[in-house]
Design a protein around this motif. Structure first.
Motif, PDB file in Angstrom:
ATOM      1  N   ILE A 255       0.844  -1.205   0.000  1.00 55.48           N
ATOM      2  CA  ILE A 255       0.000   0.000   0.000  1.00 55.48           C
ATOM      3  C   ILE A 255       0.873   1.246   0.000  1.00 55.48           C
ATOM      4  N   ARG A 256       1.853   1.269   0.890  1.00 55.55           N
ATOM      5  CA  ARG A 256       2.766   2.421   0.971  1.00 55.55           C
ATOM      6  C   ARG A 256       3.493   2.631  -0.344  1.00 55.55           C
ATOM      7  N   SER A 257       4.019   1.533  -0.869  1.00 53.79           N
ATOM      8  CA  SER A 257       4.800   1.618  -2.096  1.00 53.79           C
ATOM      9  C   SER A 257       3.959   2.151  -3.251  1.00 53.79           C
ATOM     10  N   MET A 258       2.723   1.656  -3.370  1.00 50.86           N
ATOM     11  CA  MET A 258       1.862   2.097  -4.470  1.00 50.86           C
ATOM     12  C   MET A 258       1.466   3.555  -4.299  1.00 50.86           C
ATOM     13  N   MET A 259       1.176   3.961  -3.050  1.00 50.42           N
ATOM     14  CA  MET A 259       0.813   5.359  -2.817  1.00 50.42           C
ATOM     15  C   MET A 259       1.983   6.267  -3.187  1.00 50.42           C
ATOM     16  N   ASP A 260       3.193   5.860  -2.815  1.00 54.87           N
ATOM     17  CA  ASP A 260       4.360   6.685  -3.126  1.00 54.87           C
ATOM     18  C   ASP A 260       4.702   6.669  -4.605  1.00 54.87           C
TER      19      ASP A 260
ATOM     20  N   SER B 187       2.847   6.235  -7.046  1.00 54.99           N
ATOM     21  CA  SER B 187       1.874   6.905  -7.904  1.00 54.99           C
ATOM     22  C   SER B 187       1.842   8.410  -7.672  1.00 54.99           C
ATOM     23  N   THR B 188       2.494   8.907  -6.608  1.00 59.64           N
ATOM     24  CA  THR B 188       2.491  10.358  -6.395  1.00 59.64           C
ATOM     25  C   THR B 188       3.886  10.957  -6.488  1.00 59.64           C
ATOM     26  N   ARG B 189       4.904  10.194  -6.109  1.00 62.19           N
ATOM     27  CA  ARG B 189       6.243  10.772  -6.070  1.00 62.19           C
ATOM     28  C   ARG B 189       7.050  10.353  -7.285  1.00 62.19           C
ATOM     29  N   PHE B 190       7.874  11.271  -7.753  1.00 53.38           N
ATOM     30  CA  PHE B 190       8.826  10.928  -8.794  1.00 53.38           C
ATOM     31  C   PHE B 190      10.088  10.459  -8.087  1.00 53.38           C
ATOM     32  N   LEU B 191      10.309   9.136  -8.078  1.00 53.81           N
ATOM     33  CA  LEU B 191      11.350   8.573  -7.238  1.00 53.81           C
ATOM     34  C   LEU B 191      12.645   8.331  -7.997  1.00 53.81           C
ATOM     35  N   SER B 192      12.659   8.663  -9.280  1.00 55.45           N
ATOM     36  CA  SER B 192      13.849   8.375 -10.082  1.00 55.45           C
ATOM     37  C   SER B 192      14.857   9.519 -10.086  1.00 55.45           C
ATOM     38  N   LEU B 193      14.562  10.552  -9.304  1.00 55.51           N
ATOM     39  CA  LEU B 193      15.488  11.687  -9.231  1.00 55.51           C
ATOM     40  C   LEU B 193      16.872  11.175  -8.843  1.00 55.51           C
ATOM     41  N   SER B 194      17.862  11.569  -9.626  1.00 58.81           N
ATOM     42  CA  SER B 194      19.204  11.049  -9.392  1.00 58.81           C
ATOM     43  C   SER B 194      19.948  11.877  -8.348  1.00 58.81           C
ATOM     44  N   GLY B 195      20.474  11.207  -7.326  1.00 58.73           N
ATOM     45  CA  GLY B 195      21.248  11.903  -6.300  1.00 58.73           C
ATOM     46  C   GLY B 195      22.538  12.470  -6.857  1.00 58.73           C
TER      47      GLY B 195
ATOM     48  N   PRO C  73      14.217   1.118  -2.204  1.00 64.56           N
ATOM     49  CA  PRO C  73      13.592   0.404  -1.093  1.00 64.56           C
ATOM     50  C   PRO C  73      12.148   0.857  -0.902  1.00 64.56           C
ATOM     51  N   LEU C  74      11.358  -0.002  -0.320  1.00 61.34           N
ATOM     52  CA  LEU C  74       9.929   0.285  -0.255  1.00 61.34           C
ATOM     53  C   LEU C  74       9.591   1.344   0.775  1.00 61.34           C
ATOM     54  N   ASN C  75      10.335   1.375   1.865  1.00 62.71           N
ATOM     55  CA  ASN C  75       9.889   2.285   2.933  1.00 62.71           C
ATOM     56  C   ASN C  75      11.035   3.126   3.467  1.00 62.71           C
TER      57      ASN C  75
END
Lengths: 95, 222
Positions: free
Chosen positions: B13-18, B20-28, B217-219
């Protein structure tokens, strides 16, 4: 036992759980978005979304954008309430 | 065990919510590179200001030197440096982020990206225009603080649509900007600390936390 009774059978399946999670935090999602996020096949997504629609947890809007069929999914108030209860039950069971 | 299934469900649930809303591929790594460009830019700016100061026999802060030169070459050179740093940082971020997005299979032009871009650009645009009006009235001492504060606010605002670390970067820049208002004349140093050093530090943190793992990671991203 009573807490387990609060778990909603409709959300037992991983794909339905995913559909609901996405729709809880987005105004809407279309078929393609859901398919990519959940990494499922068309048929799988269609049958599980139909099941949720039957429970009146989500609404399905079909329309045409540039003559291409577009399907939008939204969560209903009933669905929102049911899913929140499901999460609460899951969290209680984890304690 | 049933409880394992429950915990897996909550994670999903957490992973899907994130996702679908966050752009997580931003490169450090792109943060680190942006910081390096900013430091190089700040060094060049420092040289230009020193030269201008020497040629004028001026011993005041660099903003005073700039004030005498509005419309002349030093300030134009500084603007060119600022624009080049910005473009280099954006291009690098685009290339590195695109590469990461391909790895994590996240669409780079999805709804998440548009939301992230929108929430980032809005405060930045307002701040940019405000900074231009500071230049117009020759309130040069406030230029660096204003840039840092508005950039920081843009990061804080956008952080709910991307990796959580961006929020801390935003707070750092905004605080540096506020402190800078009490040390007018040291704008370049605060600018280098905010756009240079803190980008390198937080970029490295993000790189360590998210980029090195093949799957995010998921969380771990709040």
């Amino acid at each position: 036992m009573s807490i387990i009774a609060n778990l909603n059978k409709a959300f037992e399946n991983r794909i339905r759980l995913g559909i609901m999670s996405v729709l809880m935090v987005n105004d809407f999602a279309d078929f393609k978005e859901l398919r990519e996020l959940l990494e499922v096949t068309d048929g799988n997504l269609a049958s599980h979304s139909k099941a949720l629609e039957k429970e009146n947890y989500i609404t399905v809007e079909k329309s045409f954008i540039d003559r291409k069929p577009n399907t939008k999914y939204r969560v209903t108030d009933t669905g929102r309430k049911a899913f929140k209860e499901h999460i609460t039950a899951l969290e209680k069971l984890m304690k | 065990m049933q409880s394992e299934k429950y915990s897996a469900d909550l994670k999903e649930i957490r992973s899907m919510m994130d996702r679908s809303t966050r752009f997580l591929s931003l490169s450090g790594l792109s943060g680190v590179m942006a910081g390096i460009y900013a430091l190089i830019g700040a060094y060049l700016a420092h040289q230009i200001i020193q030269d201008a100061r020497n040629s004028m026999n001026y011993t005041y802060g660099f903003e005073d030197v700039l004030a005498r030169n509005i419309g002349e070459s030093p300030i134009q050179q500084l603007l060119v440096i600022a624009v080049v740093v910005l473009i280099l940082a954006l291009v690098t971020a685009y290339i590195l982020t695109k590469r990461k997005a391909q790895k994590t299979k996240q669409n780079i032009w999805g709804k998440q990206t548009l939301r992230l871009a929108g929430s980032f650009i809005t405060p930045l645009l307002v701040g940019g225009l405000f900074t231009l009006s500071l230049l117009q009235y020759e309130l040069l001492g406030l230029v660096a603080p204003a840039m840092l504060i508005f950039y920081g606010l843009a990061c804080i605002h956008a952080s709910k649509y991307t990796l959580g670390t961006v929020k801390y970067l935003g707070w750092t820049c905004a605080l540096l900007g506020l402190i800078n208002t009490q040390f007018i004349g040291y704008g370049l140093y605060f600018w280098a600390a905010g756009f240079g050093i803190s980008h390198i530090i937080y970029g490295a943190i993000m790189y360590n936390k998210y980029d090195r793992k093949s799957q995010y990671p998921l969380n771990h991203y709040t």
